[in-house]
Design an enzyme around this catalytic site. Structure first.
Site, mmCIF file in Angstrom:
data_model
loop_
_atom_site.group_PDB
_atom_site.id
_atom_site.type_symbol
_atom_site.label_atom_id
_atom_site.label_comp_id
_atom_site.label_asym_id
_atom_site.label_seq_id
_atom_site.Cartn_x
_atom_site.Cartn_y
_atom_site.Cartn_z
ATOM 1 N N ARG A 33 0.824 -1.218 0.000
ATOM 2 C CA ARG A 33 0.000 0.000 0.000
ATOM 3 C C ARG A 33 0.856 1.265 0.000
ATOM 4 O O ARG A 33 0.433 2.292 -0.530
ATOM 5 C CB ARG A 33 -0.907 0.021 1.231
ATOM 6 C CG ARG A 33 -1.981 -1.065 1.231
ATOM 7 C CD ARG A 33 -3.235 -0.533 0.535
ATOM 8 N NE ARG A 33 -4.251 -1.544 0.418
ATOM 9 C CZ ARG A 33 -5.240 -1.720 1.289
ATOM 10 N NH1 ARG A 33 -5.331 -0.957 2.352
ATOM 11 N NH2 ARG A 33 -6.141 -2.657 1.092
ATOM 12 N N ASP A 141 -16.780 10.509 5.695
ATOM 13 C CA ASP A 141 -15.664 9.571 5.690
ATOM 14 C C ASP A 141 -14.502 10.292 6.354
ATOM 15 O O ASP A 141 -14.497 11.528 6.436
ATOM 16 C CB ASP A 141 -15.300 9.169 4.254
ATOM 17 C CG ASP A 141 -14.526 7.862 4.188
ATOM 18 O OD1 ASP A 141 -15.121 6.822 3.858
ATOM 19 O OD2 ASP A 141 -13.306 7.872 4.501
HETATM 20 C C1 LIG Z 1 -14.654 -0.434 2.697
HETATM 21 S S1 LIG Z 1 -15.160 1.247 2.662
HETATM 22 C C2 LIG Z 1 -16.911 1.053 2.888
HETATM 23 C C3 LIG Z 1 -17.689 1.991 2.005
HETATM 24 C C4 LIG Z 1 -19.190 1.806 2.045
HETATM 25 N N1 LIG Z 1 -19.726 2.032 3.379
HETATM 26 C C5 LIG Z 1 -19.597 0.443 1.539
HETATM 27 O O1 LIG Z 1 -20.030 -0.402 2.324
HETATM 28 O O2 LIG Z 1 -19.498 0.199 0.357
HETATM 29 C C6 LIG Z 1 -14.604 1.747 4.287
HETATM 30 C C7 LIG Z 1 -14.492 3.253 4.429
HETATM 31 O O3 LIG Z 1 -14.315 3.547 5.827
HETATM 32 C C8 LIG Z 1 -13.510 4.693 5.936
HETATM 33 N N2 LIG Z 1 -12.938 4.757 7.286
HETATM 34 C C9 LIG Z 1 -11.945 4.012 7.816
HETATM 35 N N3 LIG Z 1 -11.706 4.382 9.083
HETATM 36 C C10 LIG Z 1 -12.569 5.392 9.346
HETATM 37 C C11 LIG Z 1 -12.807 6.201 10.492
HETATM 38 N N4 LIG Z 1 -12.092 6.060 11.618
HETATM 39 N N5 LIG Z 1 -13.786 7.130 10.433
HETATM 40 C C12 LIG Z 1 -14.520 7.295 9.290
HETATM 41 N N6 LIG Z 1 -14.327 6.569 8.181
HETATM 42 C C13 LIG Z 1 -13.371 5.629 8.209
HETATM 43 C C14 LIG Z 1 -12.454 4.501 4.844
HETATM 44 O O4 LIG Z 1 -11.851 5.722 4.472
HETATM 45 C C15 LIG Z 1 -13.278 3.859 3.720
HETATM 46 O O5 LIG Z 1 -13.687 4.822 2.796
#
Ligand SMILES: C[S@@+](CC[C@H](N)C(=O)[O-])C[C@H]1O[C@@H](n2cnc3c(N)ncnc32)[C@H](O)[C@@H]1O
Length: 272
Positions: A33, A141
């Site tokens: 990454r 996000d």
């Molecule tokens: C796998 S994606 C999920 C997107 C969408 N909810 C879906 O299910 O398709 C996970 C997202 O969580 C966000 N994320 C990770 N840690 C986070 C945090 N502490 N607070 C807010 N968002 C976070 C990441 O940036 C990423 O965009």
């Protein structure tokens, strides 16, 4: 090769800043990454990167954390949750909120926006009768880069082909190499940067919360803390949607899973 010491530094940094837990076998993941960052900067190795990070360069730390996150998402992900939203959650809430004519929905880890736009498209297409309502779709996000993409609402043909039903293409403007969500739908979604581990006390109470495919990356303690705060925010008769591999089980007994296969839909116990 990343040394154990440098791996531990990055693991602790990522954990502290966004909650993502990297197990000890994830050395390869960190290397893979972070390699684009090495290629695009003057840093020649992970060791040099870690020593720069130790100088507390906030911008660099943020870049590292963003690269370590998984942003995988697509339109109408897993289908069933959106069927439940369509067939059960919105009709039920539309009936019980008729007096106020207000509905608040939060997509709490929205990545590049396909999730909140799926919700907006569903409302636009299937719930014309709510067009005079005050419907707020908040999408948030932690990541600056995914939020920038989400705000643009521009998707490649490949991203469109992942989950967007063809009849909804009319809500997107085509161009030579991409599709952009039309302004009327884009305007339904309000984007905001929120770290789920930090304060979000100023949010209004929510009728529906999508917290999908994000808890899975956190420690049990962080999952508990977040679910307990979600509980304060969710209206007593509201709906919480988690990802297919996530659950409130053994984490928060106040939630009850709805008996709809693969919906990942939860309600507060004791509510209708
Ligand atoms: C796998 S994606 C999920 C997107 C969408 N909810 C879906 O299910 O398709 C996970 C997202 O969580 C966000 N994320 C990770 N840690 C986070 C945090 N502490 N607070 C807010 N968002 C976070 C990441 O940036 C990423 O965009």
């Amino acid at each position: 090769m990343i040394t154990d010491k440098d791996f531990s530094y990055i693991r602790d940094l990522v954990r502290a800043r966004c909650g993502l837990v990297l197990s000890d076998d994830k050395h390869y993941l960190v290397e893979t990454r972070l390699s684009p960052l090495l290629q695009s900067s003057s840093l020649r190795s992970i060791a040099e990167l870690v020593s720069a990070l130790r100088q507390q360069e906030d911008q660099l730390q943020r870049q590292v954390v963003e690269l370590m996150m998984t942003n995988e998402t697509y339109f109408f992900r897993d289908v069933v949750p959106f069927d439940v939203l369509h067939q059960v959650a919105i009709p039920t809430l539309a009936a019980s909120r008729a007096a106020s004519g207000e509905l608040a929905i939060w997509s709490a880890a929205c990545s590049t926006g396909q999730e909140p736009y799926s919700i907006a498209l569903l409302l636009r297409e299937e719930f014309q009768r709510l067009s005079s309502w005050k419907v707020r779709i908040l999408a948030s996000d932690i990541s600056t880069s995914v939020l920038a993409r989400a705000r643009l609402g521009r998707y490649s043909q490949y991203e469109i082909s992942r989950g967007l039903p063809p009849h909804l293409l009319k809500h997107l403007q085509p161009s030579s190499d991409s599709w952009t969500i039309r302004d009327d739908v884009r305007g339904m979604v309000e984007f905001r940067q929120i770290n789920l581990l930090s304060a979000w006390d100023d949010l209004p109470t929510m009728d529906i919360i999508f917290l999908r495919n994000v808890l899975i990356y956190f420690s049990d303690d962080d999952k508990r803390r977040i679910l307990s705060r979600i509980r304060q925010l969710l209206r007593p008769d509201g709906y919480l949607f988690l990802g297919g591999a996530e659950s409130t089980m053994h984490l928060d007994d106040h939630f009850e899973r709805m008996l709809i296969d693969r919906a990942g839909c939860y309600r507060l116990r004791g509510e209708a």
